[in-house]
Write a protein that holds these residues in place. Structure first.
Motif, short mmCIF file in Angstrom:
data_model
loop_
_atom_site.label_atom_id
_atom_site.label_comp_id
_atom_site.label_asym_id
_atom_site.label_seq_id
_atom_site.Cartn_x
_atom_site.Cartn_y
_atom_site.Cartn_z
N LEU A 4 55.03 -103.61 63.87
CA LEU A 4 55.56 -103.08 62.61
C LEU A 4 55.80 -101.58 62.67
O LEU A 4 56.25 -100.97 61.71
CB LEU A 4 54.61 -103.42 61.46
CG LEU A 4 54.43 -104.91 61.15
CD1 LEU A 4 53.30 -105.13 60.17
CD2 LEU A 4 55.72 -105.51 60.61
N GLY A 5 55.48 -100.96 63.83
CA GLY A 5 55.72 -99.53 63.98
C GLY A 5 54.76 -98.67 63.18
O GLY A 5 55.10 -97.56 62.78
N LEU A 6 53.57 -99.19 62.92
CA LEU A 6 52.59 -98.43 62.14
C LEU A 6 51.56 -97.79 63.06
O LEU A 6 51.36 -98.25 64.18
CB LEU A 6 51.87 -99.35 61.15
CG LEU A 6 52.74 -100.08 60.13
CD1 LEU A 6 51.91 -101.09 59.39
CD2 LEU A 6 53.36 -99.08 59.17
N LYS A 7 50.92 -96.78 62.56
CA LYS A 7 49.83 -96.16 63.33
C LYS A 7 48.63 -97.08 63.28
O LYS A 7 48.32 -97.63 62.24
CB LYS A 7 49.46 -94.82 62.71
CG LYS A 7 50.29 -93.67 63.25
CD LYS A 7 49.50 -92.36 63.05
CE LYS A 7 50.44 -91.18 63.00
NZ LYS A 7 50.63 -90.65 61.65
N PRO A 8 47.93 -97.24 64.42
CA PRO A 8 46.73 -98.07 64.38
C PRO A 8 45.74 -97.51 63.37
O PRO A 8 45.53 -96.30 63.32
CB PRO A 8 46.17 -98.00 65.80
CG PRO A 8 47.19 -97.31 66.63
CD PRO A 8 48.15 -96.63 65.74
N SER A 9 45.15 -98.36 62.59
CA SER A 9 44.19 -97.92 61.59
C SER A 9 42.80 -97.95 62.22
O SER A 9 42.15 -98.98 62.25
CB SER A 9 44.24 -98.82 60.36
OG SER A 9 44.17 -100.17 60.77
N GLU A 10 42.39 -96.78 62.78
CA GLU A 10 41.15 -96.70 63.54
C GLU A 10 39.95 -97.15 62.73
O GLU A 10 39.82 -96.82 61.56
CB GLU A 10 40.91 -95.25 64.01
CG GLU A 10 41.89 -94.78 65.08
CD GLU A 10 41.75 -95.53 66.39
OE1 GLU A 10 40.64 -96.01 66.68
OE2 GLU A 10 42.75 -95.65 67.12
N GLY A 11 39.13 -97.89 63.39
CA GLY A 11 37.83 -98.19 62.81
C GLY A 11 37.83 -99.06 61.57
O GLY A 11 36.77 -99.25 61.00
#
Ligand SMILES: Cc1cc2nc3c(=O)[nH]c(=O)nc-3n(C[C@H](O)[C@H](O)[C@H](O)COP(=O)(O)OP(=O)(O)OC[C@H]3O[C@@H](n4cnc5c(N)ncnc54)[C@H](O)[C@@H]3O)c2cc1C
Ligand code: SF4
Ligand code: SF4
Ligand code: SF4
Ligand code: SF4
Lengths: 357, 165
Positions: free
Chosen positions: B151-158
């Motif tokens: 989806l071209g999103l930034k990974p949501s860390e943690g």
């Protein structure tokens, strides 16, 4: 013990209308031929068909078999063995050497020809493969319920029921009959892409016969489109549309209902419905002959992309006639048998010219 | 219907979309319509009709229709189709075009957000993993990173990522 020797200019495998027509045509040209029929009786599929005439002849072609059998019985150039199978074949000289074995199965039927009693060897200069096609086994289309839902029959079973007089006012009298077309034809999910060409015609003729036997009955014809089925079919359609209900939809399934089989289908612009019938007839298509590969290998005949046999003589002198070469009506198979005969006759003539000239 | 309101290119557009090529083979036989469970409950939902509208080039009508979002992806239509049209996938192709043109309904956006957050539609909770542990099965984990990448999103860390471990 040496085999009986049954040499002939032209060997015809299969004694259906195509094989018989080829033999009669050859005899008229003065060429002798031997028919080898696997079953104990001649005639092929047409021997199970009844006359479809109502007020007038329906041109179903079934009576052409009787004519051909009578002609074949009286032409001295024609020899017929039933209950016989070609078990081995090899090119030999300018033709073929074929090993024949008796097939002792079942009762010997009426009609011309006699059963092969012992193994035999036959040399021929040309071979015509007229082994017919296989009718689709409707159990392969499970959602239409054949063999599971009571009241569901294949068209071949209906043919036999009509021929035996099992339908009528004093016998089985279904009030509502449905025909489902294209069962085992035009179906990519089965890998059977071809139109079988005979089933629209035979279904409409049988529907008309049922309407004639049981004028109170209602006949429904579920179809995708109507394939032409011979001369003047377009002029006949308006009249047939009055006698039967034409529904342009492929049913989704046939299930067992309380009073008989139920057909689920959808009309354009309407929600799917389930309708009960007394009799559901699956109009099975015509496919390549069983064992086409084995027979093709035996005689070096190729198969087309659908699996039907193809051979146009070639150096080996092998020809294919009738439904073995693709879906064909009785009349078309007869004409096709005649074509194979004329080609085989030319081959025999040119071989004998070469030998004597 | 006016022919000049039809877009003859629409069927080619659908056929060129991944999964859409099957539409070329449709016989309009309605076997799919006879068996579609959504159609059985919604009189106006009819797979054959959607195919016909597409073939006729009624582009706007199809793309803006709320009906195309009702398919349950049960694949019954594909099972009965004599032509291997794979209507479920044809409809996915149509929905992809519709989404690009802003026709996706709010529920589709919510679904996409759930996927992005969890990497799956159903969130994995202790309930599932306790049950699995009882049965001697290894725990399942949520891996939202893959979908976030698609989806071209930034990974949501943690976030939900490591938790169940
Ligand atoms: C349900 C149904 C209904 C039909 N109704 C009609 C209709 O109303 N009108 C119409 O015109 N057509 C109809 N047809 C089509 C018709 O059956 C065919 O056109 C016709 O039978 C073809 O004739 P044929 O001689 O090529 O093959 P067949 O009639 O099949 O004859 C082939 C013969 O070869 C024999 N044979 C097979 N293998 C071997 C072997 N290895 N060695 C020796 N012999 C062998 C078989 O036993 C058989 O006797 C119908 C078909 C079906 C399935
Ligand atoms: S062609 Fe068929 S309908 Fe006509 S007379 Fe012969 S068997 Fe009967
Ligand atoms: S002849 Fe009619 S029923 Fe038979 S395969 Fe062709 S269209 Fe279908
Ligand atoms: S079942 Fe297949 S061929 Fe028939 S209308 Fe539906 S998609 Fe088209
Ligand atoms: S996949 Fe969609 S269109 Fe096909 S039968 Fe299921 S709900 Fe209907």
């Amino acid at each position: 013990m040496t085999n009986a020797q049954l040499d002939t200019p032209v060997l015809i495998l299969g004694g259906g209308v195509a094989g018989l027509a080829a033999a009669v045509d050859l005899a008229r040209r003065g060429v002798a031929a031997t028919i080898i029929e696997r079953e104990p009786r001649l005639g092929g599929r047409a021997s199970q068909f009844c006359c479809k005439a109502t007020e007038a002849c329906a041109r179903c072609g079934a009576c052409r078999l009787g004519e051909l059998m009578a002609q074949a019985a009286h032409l001295p150039q024609i020899t017929i063995y039933t209950a016989a199978l070609a078990v081995a074949a090899q090119p030999r000289g300018d033709g073929w050497q074929v090993e024949l074995a008796p097939q002792p199965n079942g009762e010997i039927g009426p009609g011309p020809g006699r059963p092969l009693s012992e193994r035999a060897t036959l040399n021929a200069q040309a071979v015509i493969l007229a082994v017919g096609g296989e009718a689709f086994n409707p159990a392969g289309k499970t959602r239409f319920g054949h063999g599971r839902v009571e009241g569901v029959f294949s068209a071949l079973e209906l043919e036999a029921m009509l021929a035996q007089g099992a339908l009528g006012p004093k016998a089985m009298a279904p009030a509502k009959v449905a025909f489902i077309q294209c069962v085992g034809s035009r179906d990519a999910s089965l890998g059977r892409l071809w139109c079988s060409r005979v089933c629209c015609g035979y279904a409409l003729r049988m529907g008309r016969v049922i309407r004639g036997l049981l004028p109170e009955s209602e006949v429904t014809f579920f179809h995708m489109d109507v394939q032409d089925y011979g001369r003047a079919w377009e002029e006949e359609l308006p009249e047939l549309r009055k006698q039967m209900r034409f529904v342009r939809a492929m049913p989704g399934e046939v299930t067992a209902g309380d009073g008989g089989p139920e057909v689920t289908y959808a009309l354009a612009g309407e929600q799917a419905i389930k309708e009960g019938f007394d009799l559901v007839v699956l109009s099975v298509g015509l496919g390549p002959p069983n064992g086409a590969s084995a027979l093709g290998e035996l005689f070096g005949a190729a198969k087309d992309s659908d699996g039907f046999l193809t051979a146009d003589g070639g150096p080996a002198g092998v020809f294919v006639a009738g439904a073995a070469a693709g879906p064909r009506s009785l009349n078309e198979s007869i004409v096709h048998g005649g074509l194979a005969a004329s080609q085989a006759a030319s081959r025999v003539a040119s071989l004998s010219e070469a030998r004597h000239g | 219907m006016r022919l000049n309101e039809c877009d003859p290119g629409f069927k080619h557009e659908v056929a060129a979309e991944p999964g859409g090529a099957g539409i070329r083979a449709c016989f309009a036989c309605a076997a799919c319509s006879a068996r579609c469970p959504v159609g059985a409950n919604r009189p106006d939902y009819d797979p054959r009709r959607l195919i016909r509208l597409t073939l006729l080039g009624r582009r706007e009508e199809v793309l803006a229709s709320p009906l195309i979002w009702l398919c349950s992806s049960c694949y019954t239509c594909g099972e009965v189709c004599p032509q291997q049209v794979r209507f479920t996938e044809v409809l996915t192709a149509i929905k992809n075009i519709a989404s690009r043109e802003g026709h996706a309904p709010p529920s589709a956006k919510i679904t996409a957000e759930l996927l992005a957050k969890q990497g799956r539609l159903l969130e994995v909770t202790d309930f599932e993993n306790d049950k699995r542990a009882d049965l001697g099965l290894p725990p399942v984990e949520q891996r939202p990173q893959d979908f976030q990448a698609i989806l071209g999103l930034k990974p949501s860390e943690g976030e939900a990522g490591e938790e169940p471990r």
